[in-house]
Write an enzyme that holds these catalytic residues in place. Structure first.
Site, PDB file in Angstrom:
ATOM      1  N   GLU A 122      45.294  40.133  48.947  1.00 56.51           N
ATOM      2  CA  GLU A 122      46.237  41.061  48.311  1.00 56.51           C
ATOM      3  C   GLU A 122      47.702  40.674  48.534  1.00 56.51           C
ATOM      4  O   GLU A 122      48.498  40.683  47.603  1.00 56.51           O
ATOM      5  CB  GLU A 122      45.969  42.499  48.762  1.00 56.51           C
ATOM      6  CG  GLU A 122      44.616  43.054  48.305  1.00 56.51           C
ATOM      7  CD  GLU A 122      44.402  43.000  46.798  1.00 56.51           C
ATOM      8  OE1 GLU A 122      45.358  42.761  46.037  1.00 56.51           O
ATOM      9  OE2 GLU A 122      43.237  43.193  46.378  1.00 56.51           O
ATOM     10  N   GLY A 131      44.798  50.931  40.453  1.00 61.10           N
ATOM     11  CA  GLY A 131      45.432  50.399  39.250  1.00 61.10           C
ATOM     12  C   GLY A 131      44.452  49.608  38.403  1.00 61.10           C
ATOM     13  O   GLY A 131      44.291  49.865  37.217  1.00 61.10           O
ATOM     14  N   ALA A 132      43.809  48.651  39.043  1.00 61.10           N
ATOM     15  CA  ALA A 132      42.909  47.783  38.297  1.00 61.10           C
ATOM     16  C   ALA A 132      42.063  46.973  39.265  1.00 61.10           C
ATOM     17  O   ALA A 132      42.333  46.976  40.473  1.00 61.10           O
ATOM     18  CB  ALA A 132      43.700  46.839  37.392  1.00 61.10           C
ATOM     19  N   MET A 133      41.061  46.283  38.724  1.00 60.05           N
ATOM     20  CA  MET A 133      40.131  45.556  39.596  1.00 60.05           C
ATOM     21  C   MET A 133      39.775  44.209  38.995  1.00 60.05           C
ATOM     22  O   MET A 133      39.461  44.105  37.821  1.00 60.05           O
ATOM     23  CB  MET A 133      38.877  46.422  39.805  1.00 60.05           C
ATOM     24  CG  MET A 133      37.835  45.792  40.691  1.00 60.05           C
ATOM     25  SD  MET A 133      38.457  45.538  42.382  1.00 60.05           S
ATOM     26  CE  MET A 133      37.555  44.050  42.806  1.00 60.05           C
ATOM     27  N   GLU A 134      39.785  43.198  39.878  1.00 54.46           N
ATOM     28  CA  GLU A 134      39.701  41.798  39.447  1.00 54.46           C
ATOM     29  C   GLU A 134      38.280  41.249  39.325  1.00 54.46           C
ATOM     30  O   GLU A 134      38.086  40.036  39.454  1.00 54.46           O
ATOM     31  CB  GLU A 134      40.478  40.948  40.456  1.00 54.46           C
ATOM     32  CG  GLU A 134      39.840  40.830  41.865  1.00 54.46           C
ATOM     33  CD  GLU A 134      40.367  41.826  42.903  1.00 54.46           C
ATOM     34  OE1 GLU A 134      40.866  42.884  42.488  1.00 54.46           O
ATOM     35  OE2 GLU A 134      40.250  41.551  44.106  1.00 54.46           O
ATOM     36  N   ASN A 135      37.267  42.087  39.040  1.00 57.75           N
ATOM     37  CA  ASN A 135      35.896  41.603  38.907  1.00 57.75           C
ATOM     38  C   ASN A 135      35.842  40.288  38.126  1.00 57.75           C
ATOM     39  O   ASN A 135      36.497  40.148  37.096  1.00 57.75           O
ATOM     40  CB  ASN A 135      35.063  42.635  38.168  1.00 57.75           C
ATOM     41  CG  ASN A 135      35.343  44.042  38.635  1.00 57.75           C
ATOM     42  OD1 ASN A 135      35.131  44.350  39.794  1.00 57.75           O
ATOM     43  ND2 ASN A 135      35.876  44.866  37.744  1.00 57.75           N
ATOM     44  N   GLU A 147      34.697  47.270  44.720  1.00 56.96           N
ATOM     45  CA  GLU A 147      35.531  47.016  45.896  1.00 56.96           C
ATOM     46  C   GLU A 147      35.945  48.339  46.533  1.00 56.96           C
ATOM     47  O   GLU A 147      36.400  49.231  45.807  1.00 56.96           O
ATOM     48  CB  GLU A 147      36.790  46.230  45.526  1.00 56.96           C
ATOM     49  CG  GLU A 147      37.606  45.901  46.762  1.00 56.96           C
ATOM     50  CD  GLU A 147      38.872  45.086  46.485  1.00 56.96           C
ATOM     51  OE1 GLU A 147      39.225  44.890  45.314  1.00 56.96           O
ATOM     52  OE2 GLU A 147      39.482  44.659  47.461  1.00 56.96           O
ATOM     53  N   GLU A 193      45.803  40.951  38.539  1.00 53.30           N
ATOM     54  CA  GLU A 193      44.330  40.855  38.507  1.00 53.30           C
ATOM     55  C   GLU A 193      43.905  39.474  38.026  1.00 53.30           C
ATOM     56  O   GLU A 193      42.956  38.896  38.546  1.00 53.30           O
ATOM     57  CB  GLU A 193      43.728  41.940  37.611  1.00 53.30           C
ATOM     58  CG  GLU A 193      44.148  43.365  37.955  1.00 53.30           C
ATOM     59  CD  GLU A 193      43.989  43.755  39.422  1.00 53.30           C
ATOM     60  OE1 GLU A 193      43.079  43.227  40.091  1.00 53.30           O
ATOM     61  OE2 GLU A 193      44.794  44.577  39.916  1.00 53.30           O
ATOM     62  N   HIS A 221      44.113  36.968  40.809  1.00 54.23           N
ATOM     63  CA  HIS A 221      43.029  37.101  41.791  1.00 54.23           C
ATOM     64  C   HIS A 221      41.883  36.113  41.513  1.00 54.23           C
ATOM     65  O   HIS A 221      41.097  35.817  42.409  1.00 54.23           O
ATOM     66  CB  HIS A 221      42.451  38.511  41.775  1.00 54.23           C
ATOM     67  CG  HIS A 221      43.084  39.464  42.746  1.00 54.23           C
ATOM     68  ND1 HIS A 221      43.322  39.137  44.063  1.00 54.23           N
ATOM     69  CD2 HIS A 221      43.465  40.768  42.612  1.00 54.23           C
ATOM     70  CE1 HIS A 221      43.856  40.200  44.680  1.00 54.23           C
ATOM     71  NE2 HIS A 221      43.962  41.188  43.827  1.00 54.23           N
TER      72      HIS A 221
HETATM   73  N1  TRP Z   1      41.499  44.730  44.332  1.00 52.25           N
HETATM   74  C1  TRP Z   1      42.214  45.724  43.578  1.00 52.25           C
HETATM   75  C2  TRP Z   1      43.594  45.141  43.386  1.00 52.25           C
HETATM   76  O1  TRP Z   1      43.817  44.297  42.641  1.00 52.25           O
HETATM   77  C3  TRP Z   1      42.284  47.018  44.320  1.00 52.25           C
HETATM   78  C4  TRP Z   1      41.276  48.039  43.944  1.00 52.25           C
HETATM   79  C5  TRP Z   1      40.854  48.337  42.725  1.00 52.25           C
HETATM   80  C6  TRP Z   1      40.640  48.946  44.791  1.00 52.25           C
HETATM   81  N2  TRP Z   1      39.964  49.377  42.776  1.00 52.25           N
HETATM   82  C7  TRP Z   1      39.839  49.780  44.028  1.00 52.25           C
HETATM   83  C8  TRP Z   1      40.678  49.172  46.141  1.00 52.25           C
HETATM   84  C9  TRP Z   1      39.096  50.799  44.553  1.00 52.25           C
HETATM   85  C10 TRP Z   1      39.937  50.192  46.677  1.00 52.25           C
HETATM   86  C11 TRP Z   1      39.146  50.991  45.890  1.00 52.25           C
HETATM   87  O2  TRP Z   1      44.546  45.375  44.035  1.00 52.25           O
HETATM   88 ZN    ZN Z   2      44.897  42.977  44.216  1.00 52.28          ZN
END
Ligand code: TRP
Ligand code: ZN
Length: 878
Positions: free
Chosen positions: A326, A267-271, A127, A304, A307
């Site tokens: 978001e 912070g983190a990513m919701e894959n 993302e 996350e 999401h």
């Molecule tokens: N979607 C992520 C969240 O929960 C945001 C995010 C994670 C992101 N990694 C990123 C946005 C890298 C931009 C680039 O909020």
């Molecule tokens: Zn988010």
């Protein structure tokens, strides 16, 4: 200045692609030297697409090794491939399989977008536009497809092989290699793709859903850190249960994995099914993590996880709609934390954060609507406006529709849009359809930038027993939006009578009032309440019912009355904040408070502290004196940060002086018995105790000794860090020694090193810039790690206003020079640090000019990324 692209993308240009991707088959061969990616994309033209329409796929720093369509290699004339695009000049006018291969160098990927290596582990961040750094693709969120992923890697380097969805096959592949195949049945946009390959430890658990399905949970991390993942796991299970209870949302795969990595841009990513986390939001043990860290872990794990429904099952049509996932998901995580902990305390916490970060953004050169209409670099729009103001908008919707109406709308949203990529308009429509409400004016919140200013006047007529209340709204122009429309502003309110209890009325005219809600839907509304027995004090925007700046017109006596009597805890807190902010702001401009003013505020603080009905966490918030930045914002123009800091210090000393002993005995009495627990009760006690330490350190001569003693005696990081950070912030006699001790005591722990960097960056003495330069220049400083850079430079820019905004420009130049270097490594981190310059317009002229000069030099002397170039241009234009 040259940037790599100055092209602007517009919402109004949105159009679906002529081709869609039906399914995706990826095959990764991961080796020490490089990674080979083979992609087999099943593609078809849309019904309306004319034969011969070219297919243009996105790429970023890619190099094509080979290409075939339906198994036959393509002639050179049939395609164009460069680093940024792959174009099939005349694709088949039917379903076909495009087969490409590229070779990547994850080791060299310091941007941390796409496939990269963090401490030996291969991982991905896609993302918003990282997937195009992995393979040529239609890398936009409205292209949804099911993915199958095969990966082959050396067994020794990567015994763990993870991707989205379910594992369907694994085995040996010869030459000390092995493979795994993962299949994600849920069609998803490429930004939710993830892969992890590495030598990782893990903890496992399970969760049984409301319909009785067992989900296997795992958190993966560096070996040796497993013991620090349990709070994250506990938070995950509570999140899963909460989403079922509160929104009826159940998890949908049989497996949910989380991986903690050390190098991560966010912070983190919701894959889907494979969340990847910045390790600072996973690891916690009492000796190295603070209560705030535990709180953050709980919140982000929940965010996350949530999401999965708000973001993944229902995603965004395009990145202009980012707030759709978001803002809504932040609202959901805020609600989760409110339900798990104390609702008023959480609300105050969230509003403090909004005022400290979103209001400045919305009131400066980087202001943009929660749903922007244009961007140059989408990564610059992962902002506090999209996230936190986005959450406030959802909260207002819940306020306007009531709990039941809001839930009906959400149910319809999930029912109607599951599996889709959709828009803010569609989101608003479900609430209209579910409840019959007309939200045509409400949607303006998403489209218009700027914080509304609401002003109030009132009058009482004793003869007729009528009370009239006028509320007016105004939004200042923001970049690109000179004229503003009136918003629909929900004002939760109450009237408080002279004895402190709430007052009723027999009738109201002049506008819409529903129970305890006024709808401010025009420039100005005057309400006349009849049957009001005495002159009331109005309590407005209870619970902070709308993200506005309020000029209540109340004087200090009225505010302190509210602080004592309001049934709404938020407004009690806010009244105290307003009183201190006003006193400091006036003093910074040369109008020092009267003794009576100081005595009144002191008494209110003492009464709050001694009130047995209030909990510790709330008291801690109530006695906190607003930060220098908050006061600077309140002043709004021609700000001298040194004067603000001095006035703030002076006010604390004035307040504390006569009650120092009382505060110290409270401080002593609040010791929390071991063992440490991160629960809200204990954390609240610690935060009150540390709040008292803060007051005593700034306002008495006992602070230095108390803070030192607390630092050395501390059995947990919360107390030790608070003692060090407070000492550094007020630059006490022992501050250098405490910082020195901390550094050696925790040498080798990167997340604790971050704490040292942050505390060091907040020291207000004139030597700080030289010290920070030296830290940054040290040969072993990890200059590619976002957490380290943000802890040092982000903290300096955002929370050291006197040194960052020095009149001689040294603070500004320190930052622009660092930004030039960081930009070459990681443009996202560089542009984020540069946003600190948004403060320039409110500073006094000398400082403002020094800041502009540093920015002009940056612009004229360097080749900059699109990320930094866009932020720079917007600040200079603003
Ligand atoms: N979607 C992520 C969240 O929960 C945001 C995010 C994670 C992101 N990694 C990123 C946005 C890298 C931009 C680039 O909020
Ligand atoms: Zn988010």
């Amino acid at each position: 200045m040259r940037t790599d692209s100055e092209q602007t993308i517009y919402l109004k240009d949105y159009a679906p692609t002529p081709y869609r991707i039906v399914s995706v088959d990826l095959d990764f061969l991961i080796l020490e030297e490089n990674t080979r990616v083979r992609a087999q994309l099943t593609i078809e033209p849309r019904p309306e697409t004319a034969p011969g329409t070219p297919l243009v796929l996105d790429g970023d720093e890619l190099k094509l090794d080979s290409i075939a369509v339906d198994g036959a290699p393509l002639a050179l004339s049939a395609y164009l491939a460069d680093a940024n695009n792959l174009t099939l000049v005349e694709p088949p006018h039917r379903r076909f399989v495009l087969d490409t291969q590229v070779t990547l160098d994850p080791e060299a990927n310091t941007k941390l977008m796409g496939l990269y290596r963090s401490s030996g582990t291969w991982c991905t961040q896609c993302e918003p536009e990282g997937f195009r750094r992995i393979t040529y693709y239609l890398d936009r969120p409205d292209i949804l497809a099911p993915f199958t992923v095969r990966m082959t890697a050396p067994i020794a380097l990567a015994p763990v092989l993870l991707a989205n969805g379910n594992p369907i096959e694994r085995g040996e592949a010869g030459d000390d290699m092995h493979f795994a195949v993962w299949e994600d049945p849920f069609p998803k946009p490429a930004y939710l793709f993830a892969l992890v390959a590495g030598d990782l430890g893990s903890i496992t658990d399970s969760f049984t859903t409301q319909s009785g399905r067992k989900v296997d949970l795992a958190i993966y991390c560096t070996h040796g850190k497993e013991g620090e993942c349990h709070y994250a796991m506990d938070s995950l299970k509570r999140s899963m249960a909460w989403d079922e209870r509160r929104f009826g949302r159940e998890y949908d795969l049989d497996i949910f994995n989380i991986v903690a990595v050390s190098d991560f841009n966010f912070g983190a990513m919701e894959n889907k099914g494979l969340n990847i986390f910045n390790d600072r939001l996973v690891f916690a043990k009492p000796e190295t993590a603070t209560d705030a860290n535990y709180h953050g872990i709980e919140r982000v794990i929940a965010h996350e996880y949530f999401h999965n429904w708000t973001g993944n099952r229902i995603t965004c049509r395009d990145w202009f709609q980012l707030c759709l996932k978001e803002g809504l998901t932040v609202y959901r995580d805020q609600e989760f934390t409110s339900d798990e902990r104390s609702r008023p305390v959480q609300r105050i916490h969230d509003v403090q954060n909004l005022r400290a970060s979103q209001f400045p953004e919305d009131g400066g050169p980087l202001a943009h609507p929660p749903r922007p209409e244009q961007y140059r670099e989408i990564n610059n729009f992962y902002t506090t406006t999209v996230y936190e103001k986005g959450a406030e908008i959802v909260r207002m919707l819940a306020t306007l529709l009531g709990e039941a109406g809001f839930r009906q709308g959400m149910d319809l949203y999930f029912e109607r849009h599951d599996g889709e990529a959709t828009t803010i308009e569609a989101f608003i429509k479900v609430f209209e359809d579910a409840t019959g409400a007309d939200l045509s004016q409400f949607i303006t919140w998403y489209l218009q930038a700027g914080t509304p200013q609401v002003s109030v006047s009132d009058s009482y007529d004793a003869d007729s027993q009528t009370y009239s209340l006028t509320l007016s709204q105004k939004v200042d122009p923001t970049p690109g939006q000179p004229d503003k429309q009136p918003l629909l502003i929900p004002v939760r309110f109450g009237l408080i009578g002279p004895n402190g209890s709430s007052m009723g009325w027999s009738g109201v005219s002049g506008g819409t009032v529903r129970d305890d809600l006024i709808l401010l839907d025009r420039d100005s509304v005057t309400l006349t309440f009849s049957g009001v027995a005495n002159k009331p004090v109005p309590s407005l925007f209870r619970g902070f019912s709308a993200p506005v700046k309020l000029s209540s017109g109340l004087d200090q006596a009225d505010l302190l009355f509210l602080a004592r009597h309001d049934s709404d805890p938020f407004n009690r807190w806010d009244a105290l904040q307003t009183v201190s902010t006003t006193l400091i702001a006036a003093a910074a401009k040369g109008r020092r408070w009267s003794d009576a003013d100081a005595d009144g505020l002191r008494q209110a603080l003492v009464d709050t502290l001694e009130n047995p009905q209030l909990d510790h966490a709330f008291k801690a918030q109530a006695i906190a004196i607003p930060s220098e930045s908050v006061v600077g914002r309140h002043i709004g123009s021609d700000v001298d940060p040194d004067a603000v800091a001095a006035a703030r210090h002076d006010l604390i000393a004035t307040l504390v002086g006569p009650i120092a002993e009382k505060l110290e005995s409270q401080y002593d009495a609040l010791v929390v018995p071991e063992p440490y627990s991160p629960d809200a009760g204990q954390a609240g006690r610690r935060s009150l105790r540390n709040g008292l330490l803060n007051l005593l350190t700034a306002g008495s001569d006992r602070g230095n000794a108390l803070a030192s003693a607390q630092y050395h005696a501390a059995a947990n990081m919360t107390d030790r860090y608070a003692a060090m950070a407070i000492s550094a912030h007020y630059w006490t006699g022992d501050a250098p020694a405490l910082l020195g001790d901390f550094r050696t005591r925790f040498a080798g722990d990167p997340l604790v090193f971050d704490k040292w960097l942050t505390a060091s960056a907040q020291a207000p003495d004139d030597g700080v810039i030289e010290r920070l330069r030296a830290i940054l220049a040290a040969p072993d400083f990890p200059r590619t790690n976002p957490n380290r850079l943000r802890s040092l430079l982000g903290a300096f820019v955002m929370s050291n206003p006197t040194q960052f905004a020095r009149a001689d420009g040294a603070g500004f130049r320190f930052i622009t020079e660092a930004v030039v270097e960081i930009d070459k490594v990681n443009p996202q981190v560089a542009s984020r640090i540069l946003t600190g310059f948004r403060i320039l317009p409110i500073l006094e002229a000398r400082r403002r000019e020094a800041g502009r000069a540093a920015l002009e030099a940056l612009k004229s002397q360097h080749i900059l990324s699109r990320n930094v170039g866009e932020i720079l241009d917007r600040i200079l234009a603003g």
